[in-house]
Scaffold this active site. Structure first.
Site, PDB file in Angstrom:
ATOM      1  N   GLU A  90      -9.860  -1.550   5.307  1.00  0.00           N
ATOM      2  CA  GLU A  90     -10.488  -0.954   6.883  1.00  0.00           C
ATOM      3  C   GLU A  90     -11.542  -1.507   6.724  1.00  0.00           C
ATOM      4  OE1 GLU A  90      -8.747   0.440   8.053  1.00  0.00           O
ATOM      5  OE2 GLU A  90      -8.430   2.307   7.933  1.00  0.00           O
ATOM      6  N   ASP A 128      -7.876  -2.511  14.575  1.00  0.00           N
ATOM      7  CA  ASP A 128      -9.363  -1.919  13.630  1.00  0.00           C
ATOM      8  C   ASP A 128      -9.715  -3.684  12.876  1.00  0.00           C
ATOM      9  OD1 ASP A 128      -7.954  -1.114  11.403  1.00  0.00           O
ATOM     10  OD2 ASP A 128      -9.667  -0.321  11.415  1.00  0.00           O
ATOM     11  N   HIS A 170      -7.308  -5.016   9.900  1.00  0.00           N
ATOM     12  CA  HIS A 170      -7.397  -4.125   8.870  1.00  0.00           C
ATOM     13  C   HIS A 170      -5.739  -5.238   8.103  1.00  0.00           C
ATOM     14  CE1 HIS A 170      -5.192  -0.378   9.805  1.00  0.00           C
ATOM     15  NE2 HIS A 170      -3.995  -0.831   9.381  1.00  0.00           N
ATOM     16  N   ASP A 224       0.314  -1.287  -0.238  1.00  0.00           N
ATOM     17  CA  ASP A 224      -0.035   0.120   0.285  1.00  0.00           C
ATOM     18  C   ASP A 224       0.509   1.620  -0.176  1.00  0.00           C
ATOM     19  OD1 ASP A 224       0.712  -0.984   2.647  1.00  0.00           O
ATOM     20  OD2 ASP A 224      -1.318  -0.602   2.954  1.00  0.00           O
TER      21      ASP A 224
HETATM   22  C1  F6R Z   1       0.845  -1.602   6.116  1.00  0.00           C
HETATM   23  C2  F6R Z   1       0.029  -1.845   6.450  1.00  0.00           C
HETATM   24  C3  F6R Z   1      -0.726  -2.059   7.539  1.00  0.00           C
HETATM   25  C4  F6R Z   1      -0.250  -2.331   8.968  1.00  0.00           C
HETATM   26  C5  F6R Z   1      -0.718  -2.216  10.009  1.00  0.00           C
HETATM   27  C6  F6R Z   1      -0.421  -2.841  11.292  1.00  0.00           C
HETATM   28  O1  F6R Z   1       2.070  -1.186   4.894  1.00  0.00           O
HETATM   29  O2  F6R Z   1       0.007  -2.509   5.345  1.00  0.00           O
HETATM   30  O3  F6R Z   1      -1.746  -3.334   7.274  1.00  0.00           O
HETATM   31  O4  F6R Z   1       0.479  -3.937   8.478  1.00  0.00           O
HETATM   32  O5  F6R Z   1      -1.909  -1.075   9.954  1.00  0.00           O
HETATM   33  O6  F6R Z   1       0.523  -1.507  11.729  1.00  0.00           O
HETATM   34  P1  F6R Z   1       1.822  -1.766  12.413  1.00  0.00           P
HETATM   35  O7  F6R Z   1       2.559  -2.817  12.348  1.00  0.00           O
HETATM   36  O8  F6R Z   1       2.732  -0.157  12.898  1.00  0.00           O
HETATM   37  O9  F6R Z   1       0.940  -2.124  13.812  1.00  0.00           O
END
Ligand code: F6R
Length: 260
Positions: A143, A136, A138, A67
């Protein structure tokens, strides 16, 4: 789905790095899918160390981003391409033009999303996709409410995700509201999904993803539909799993011929 419960974050990172190392050592022209955020950072450090020790090469590999934020200038340190370059790509021998991400700087984002899915196909698909999970539920930036079959597209971040990610920025106001993310269908096309989650803040989304119903309300629950998933969690992130004893027994008793 296989759930691996490790004693701590370092041991979780070792498992994830081991899966990536095996891919790079055994596959001709491997395609590696990379998540950003804090969850995979320790495993990326281990991969860099293995490369610097002369034990691992990315020379034949391609890497693809999961992403990217929309609205940050190119090269912004919190942009995901810059993040992956800083933490991994620029520290190993990955050929620079084999690091791919969606073009979020174009006027035609919809076309860029279609082009990104096409590129993933042209590369032959993703061999191993590293994933984190949001509080959440994702994965990528899909989301809650995301279609389980969605393709790469623009999404609006929830206020929860923006607040979670504000730690990487000077203030909440600086966190972009929009992203381009691989869809849940796009992610599901990867041959092996490896989700890493550590810390008590991940216990609830991990429980929902692994043992809850398959629902767009917990996007990571789409993993339950995939034939090859490894969920790597430390004790804190595993705290709410009802079947933790079975997962531990399975991993501890894994025959040597059975790989993750
Ligand atoms: C990042 C991504 C997100 C993160 C998620 C967890 O490329 O796609 O899904 O993996 O927000 O973020 P952290 O690891 O910072 O808790």
């Amino acid at each position: 789905m296989e759930v691996v419960i490790t004693v701590d974050e370092g041991a979780a990172a070792r498992v994830v790095a081991g899966i990536v190392e095996r891919l790079l050592r055994t596959t001709d022209q491997p395609v590696l899918g990379l998540a950003t955020g804090s969850s995979p950072l320790a495993s990326y450090r281990m991969l860099v160390e293995a490369h610097l020790a002369g034990e691992l090469s990315f020379a034949g590999a391609s890497a693809v981003l999961l992403d990217e934020y929309v609205g940050l200038p190119p090269g912004h340190p919190q942009g995901y391409r810059a993040f992956i370059r800083h933490h991994l790509a620029d520290r190993v021998d990955l050929v620079p033009d084999r690091l791919h991400g969606p073009d979020v700087w174009t006027d035609d984002l919809a076309a860029a999303c279609v082009a990104y899915d096409r590129l993933l196909d042209e590369l032959g698909g993703v061999d191993v996709q590293v994933l984190g999970i949001g509080s959440d539920g994702h994965i990528g930036f899909n989301e809650p409410g995301s279609s389980l079959r969605s393709r790469t597209r623009v999404k609006t971040l929830t206020s929860t995700t923006r607040a979670d990610n504000a730690r990487f920025f000077g203030s909440l106001d600086e966190v972009p509201r929009h992203v381009v993310t691989q869809g849940l269908g796009t992610i599901s096309d990867a041959r092996h999904l490896v989700l890493v989650a550590c810390g008590s803040g991940k216990a609830a989304p991990v429980e929902a993803a692994v043992e809850g119903p398959v629902t767009a309300s917990c996007p990571a629950s789409v993993l339950q539909l995939h034939p090859h998933v490894t969920v790597v969690v430390d004790e804190a992130a595993a705290a709410k799993l009802a079947n933790a004893a079975y997962y531990r027994e399975t991993y501890a008793g894994k025959p040597s011929w059975q790989e993750l």
